[in-house]
Design a protein around this motif. Sequence first.
Motif, PDB file in Angstrom:
ATOM      1  N   GLY A   8      40.707  34.762  42.074  1.00 56.43           N
ATOM      2  CA  GLY A   8      41.075  35.590  42.314  1.00 56.43           C
ATOM      3  C   GLY A   8      42.657  35.129  42.467  1.00 56.43           C
ATOM      4  N   GLY A   9      43.055  34.043  41.698  1.00 60.46           N
ATOM      5  CA  GLY A   9      44.675  33.675  41.468  1.00 60.46           C
ATOM      6  C   GLY A   9      45.005  34.691  40.759  1.00 60.46           C
ATOM      7  N   MET A  10      46.077  34.781  41.016  1.00 60.41           N
ATOM      8  CA  MET A  10      47.131  35.454  39.722  1.00 60.41           C
ATOM      9  C   MET A  10      46.934  34.401  38.556  1.00 60.41           C
ATOM     10  SD  MET A  10      48.228  38.160  37.454  1.00 60.41           S
ATOM     11  CE  MET A  10      48.621  39.769  38.919  1.00 60.41           C
ATOM     12  N   LYS A  11      47.522  33.380  38.400  1.00 56.79           N
ATOM     13  CA  LYS A  11      47.458  32.038  37.571  1.00 56.79           C
ATOM     14  C   LYS A  11      46.491  31.872  36.760  1.00 56.79           C
ATOM     15  CE  LYS A  11      48.640  27.611  36.493  1.00 56.79           C
ATOM     16  NZ  LYS A  11      48.055  26.319  37.336  1.00 56.79           N
ATOM     17  N   ALA A  16      43.588  33.056  31.248  1.00 56.51           N
ATOM     18  CA  ALA A  16      42.346  33.060  31.237  1.00 56.51           C
ATOM     19  C   ALA A  16      42.129  34.755  30.091  1.00 56.51           C
ATOM     20  CB  ALA A  16      41.619  33.956  31.773  1.00 56.51           C
ATOM     21  N   ALA A  17      43.380  35.185  30.415  1.00 54.12           N
ATOM     22  CA  ALA A  17      44.174  36.046  29.188  1.00 54.12           C
ATOM     23  C   ALA A  17      44.176  36.265  27.957  1.00 54.12           C
ATOM     24  CB  ALA A  17      44.854  37.487  30.402  1.00 54.12           C
ATOM     25  N   MET A  18      44.788  34.550  28.648  1.00 54.56           N
ATOM     26  CA  MET A  18      46.070  34.016  27.395  1.00 54.56           C
ATOM     27  C   MET A  18      44.967  33.488  26.317  1.00 54.56           C
ATOM     28  SD  MET A  18      48.897  31.078  27.615  1.00 54.56           S
ATOM     29  CE  MET A  18      49.661  31.413  28.646  1.00 54.56           C
ATOM     30  N   MET A  78      38.325  42.855  18.377  1.00 58.47           N
ATOM     31  CA  MET A  78      37.477  43.823  18.890  1.00 58.47           C
ATOM     32  C   MET A  78      36.936  42.884  20.107  1.00 58.47           C
ATOM     33  SD  MET A  78      33.031  45.405  17.693  1.00 58.47           S
ATOM     34  CE  MET A  78      33.077  44.128  17.547  1.00 58.47           C
ATOM     35  N   PHE A  79      36.422  42.161  19.988  1.00 61.20           N
ATOM     36  CA  PHE A  79      35.811  40.483  20.160  1.00 61.20           C
ATOM     37  C   PHE A  79      37.574  40.202  21.696  1.00 61.20           C
ATOM     38  CE2 PHE A  79      32.308  40.077  17.849  1.00 61.20           C
ATOM     39  CZ  PHE A  79      31.518  40.166  18.626  1.00 61.20           C
ATOM     40  N   SER A  80      38.028  40.172  20.841  1.00 65.08           N
ATOM     41  CA  SER A  80      39.477  39.916  22.003  1.00 65.08           C
ATOM     42  C   SER A  80      39.711  41.073  22.846  1.00 65.08           C
ATOM     43  CB  SER A  80      40.802  39.833  20.817  1.00 65.08           C
ATOM     44  OG  SER A  80      40.437  38.306  20.006  1.00 65.08           O
ATOM     45  N   LEU A  81      39.646  42.193  22.330  1.00 63.81           N
ATOM     46  CA  LEU A  81      39.801  43.702  23.216  1.00 63.81           C
ATOM     47  C   LEU A  81      38.115  43.117  24.698  1.00 63.81           C
ATOM     48  CD1 LEU A  81      40.866  45.777  20.902  1.00 63.81           C
ATOM     49  CD2 LEU A  81      42.183  45.150  22.735  1.00 63.81           C
ATOM     50  N   MET A  88      40.911  41.589  32.596  1.00 63.19           N
ATOM     51  CA  MET A  88      41.125  42.061  33.960  1.00 63.19           C
ATOM     52  C   MET A  88      39.936  43.098  34.680  1.00 63.19           C
ATOM     53  SD  MET A  88      44.155  41.945  33.236  1.00 63.19           S
ATOM     54  CE  MET A  88      44.019  40.527  32.353  1.00 63.19           C
ATOM     55  N   LEU A  89      38.210  42.860  34.617  1.00 63.04           N
ATOM     56  CA  LEU A  89      37.606  43.052  34.942  1.00 63.04           C
ATOM     57  C   LEU A  89      37.365  41.794  36.188  1.00 63.04           C
ATOM     58  CD1 LEU A  89      35.921  45.597  33.857  1.00 63.04           C
ATOM     59  CD2 LEU A  89      37.882  45.713  35.289  1.00 63.04           C
ATOM     60  N   ASN A  90      37.866  40.897  36.288  1.00 61.01           N
ATOM     61  CA  ASN A  90      37.347  39.583  36.061  1.00 61.01           C
ATOM     62  C   ASN A  90      35.726  38.954  36.615  1.00 61.01           C
ATOM     63  OD1 ASN A  90      38.277  37.261  38.083  1.00 61.01           O
ATOM     64  ND2 ASN A  90      37.908  38.137  40.081  1.00 61.01           N
TER      65      ASN A  90
END
Length: 105
Positions: A8-11, A16-18, A78-81, A88-90
Amino acid sequence: MSTVQSNGGMKSRIMAAMSYLGILCFVPLFSNKDDEFVYFHAKQGLVIWVWGVLAVFALHLPGLGKWFFSVSAMAIVMFSLIGFVSVMLNRAWKLPFIYGVSTKI
């Protein structure tokens, strides 16, 4: 869907998004091996990045090179999105084909 969950941490979510931003997948891959959620996404991001590099090299192949690059570019986006939305949905969604290759890393 995988049982891997973020703490749940923002970091953790930013790292993960990176993973789905091209060559930046190496940052979370090497700096967050202890965070299972980030490492899961980093390995999938690495597979997508390698696929992109191979697609660029395919441009030099006569005949099907441009076709392979075009199809690969659409699939990579597509896969990256999908991976980014998963973060974003954790969640830790197992991307088809990508997850199978990433488990071998």
